[in-house]
Design an enzyme around this catalytic site. Structure first.
Site, PDB file in Angstrom:
ATOM      1  N   ASP A 194       9.507  35.049   9.211  1.00 44.67           N
ATOM      2  CA  ASP A 194       9.812  36.138  10.151  1.00 44.67           C
ATOM      3  C   ASP A 194       9.458  35.781  11.603  1.00 44.67           C
ATOM      4  OD1 ASP A 194      10.825  37.833   8.253  1.00 44.67           O
ATOM      5  OD2 ASP A 194       8.979  38.999   8.002  1.00 44.67           O
ATOM      6  N   ALA A 239       1.498  45.161   5.515  1.00 38.96           N
ATOM      7  CA  ALA A 239       2.161  46.460   5.541  1.00 38.96           C
ATOM      8  C   ALA A 239       3.681  46.384   5.480  1.00 38.96           C
ATOM      9  CB  ALA A 239       1.753  47.197   6.818  1.00 38.96           C
ATOM     10  N   GLY A 240       4.253  45.174   5.644  1.00 38.00           N
ATOM     11  CA  GLY A 240       5.710  45.060   5.722  1.00 38.00           C
ATOM     12  C   GLY A 240       6.227  45.203   7.137  1.00 38.00           C
ATOM     13  N   LYS A 247       7.866  44.927  13.476  1.00 37.96           N
ATOM     14  CA  LYS A 247       9.299  45.088  13.170  1.00 37.96           C
ATOM     15  C   LYS A 247       9.448  45.997  11.956  1.00 37.96           C
ATOM     16  CE  LYS A 247       9.471  42.619   9.191  1.00 37.96           C
ATOM     17  NZ  LYS A 247       9.548  43.203   7.899  1.00 37.96           N
ATOM     18  N   GLY A 263       1.316  39.753  11.085  1.00 38.94           N
ATOM     19  CA  GLY A 263       0.891  38.357  11.262  1.00 38.94           C
ATOM     20  C   GLY A 263       1.959  37.538  11.978  1.00 38.94           C
TER      21      GLY A 263
END
Ligand code: ATP
Length: 281
Positions: A135, A96-97, A10, A101
């Protein structure tokens, strides 16, 4: 039976921190967007236990892997004694943002519900997911959504599908917790106008979307890794419509009109780190 899953990354088109919740967590407001870049996950039944294989050097294969914790939580919630062997083929850059995960966790929860024949609802799976990562519920939902609360209060939004996206991940890992710890409201330079972003997406106007890209965590991560600003500048100089750091970083994404343009920019930025051309979906 064997189940193959695509766990998609995302990006954050906006990220705002509204304040602190009573439990100390940050209250966020984010417009989230799934992209086609994905890890492939293969689930194979085994009699008991949870086994993980992953070739990526930064991804743990034991209890620290988020998918291990998701599988374990499902066993505990349902009392099933079934086991699973999980193979993760990593493509999404790590730390990485890009919710690498979390996307894996979301896919595994949905896949195991099927493999183990548990019959849990999407809502029940999202609740288990949320207890392990804020998330994860969005990653289960996918597409374009407004995420509030800690990221779990989701409203689906009309998005723009197929929009070319360039991702540039400089060779530094960023800890999400550390970035949030470094966040100060009084240091925010540019705050997103979330409503305008939602309108921009609904109208399908890419220029308007590009103008409304904003992430309040950018200044925090930028102070640790100044190359993020350089990458943004380079992308804009090459003709990107807009560029922004995703999540807590350090990945920068940019919007372009065509995939061809995306490939041209990606080629020119290869020296900056891991570079991908993908699309919104
Ligand atoms: P977010 O955007 O949700 O903060 P991220 O993209 O910044 O996520 P991840 O790629 O999820 O970060 O990785 C964060 C850490 O989690 C890594 O340092 C890694 O060791 C660990 N980790 C555990 N399980 C996984 C997994 N399945 N995939 C990637 N990293 C994992």
């Amino acid at each position: 039976m064997e189940i193959t899953l695509e766990a998609r990354a995302k990006i954050n088109l906006t990220l705002d921190v509204l304040g602190r919740l009573p439990d100390g967590y940050h209250e966020v407001e984010m417009v989230m967007q799934t992209v086609e870049l994905h890890d492939t996950i293969i689930l194979r039944p085994q009699n008991q236990g949870i086994g993980i294989v992953c070739q990526h050097p930064l991804v743990p294969t034991g209890e620290d892997n988020l998918v291990y914790r998701c599988a374990r939580a499902l066993q505990q919630a349902t009392g099933t004694g079934q086991g699973v062997h999980i193979e993760i083929q990593k493509r999404i850059p790590v730390a990485a943002g890009l919710a690498g995960g979390s996307s894996n966790g979301a896919a595994v929860l949905q896949g195991l519900n099927e493999l183990w024949n548990l019959g849990l609802t999407q809502q029940e799976l999202m609740e288990i997911g949320f207890s392990l990562g804020a998330d994860i519920p969005f990653c289960m939902m996918g597409g374009t959504a407004l995420a509030k609360g800690k990221g779990e209060v989701l409203t689906p939004l009309r998005g723009i599908k197929g929009l070319p996206i360039i991702l540039v991940k400089p060779p530094v890992g960023v800890s999400t917790a550390e970035v949030y710890r470094g966040f100060r409201q009084d240091k925010v330079v540019r705050r997103p106008d979330t409503k305008s972003m939602i309108n921009a997406l609904a109208s399908g106007n890419i220029e308007y979307v590009a103008r409304n890209l904003a992430n309040v965590l950018e200044t925090v991560t930028l102070s640790m890794h100044p190359e993020i600003a350089l990458i943004k500048d380079e992308l804009m100089a090459m003709g990107a419509k807009g560029a922004l750091m995703s999540g807590s970083g350090p990945t920068v994404f940019a919007l372009t009109d065509t995939l061809e343009e995306g490939f041209r920019m990606a080629k020119a930025l290869e020296h900056r780190g891991e570079v991908f051309v993908t699309r919104t979906c």
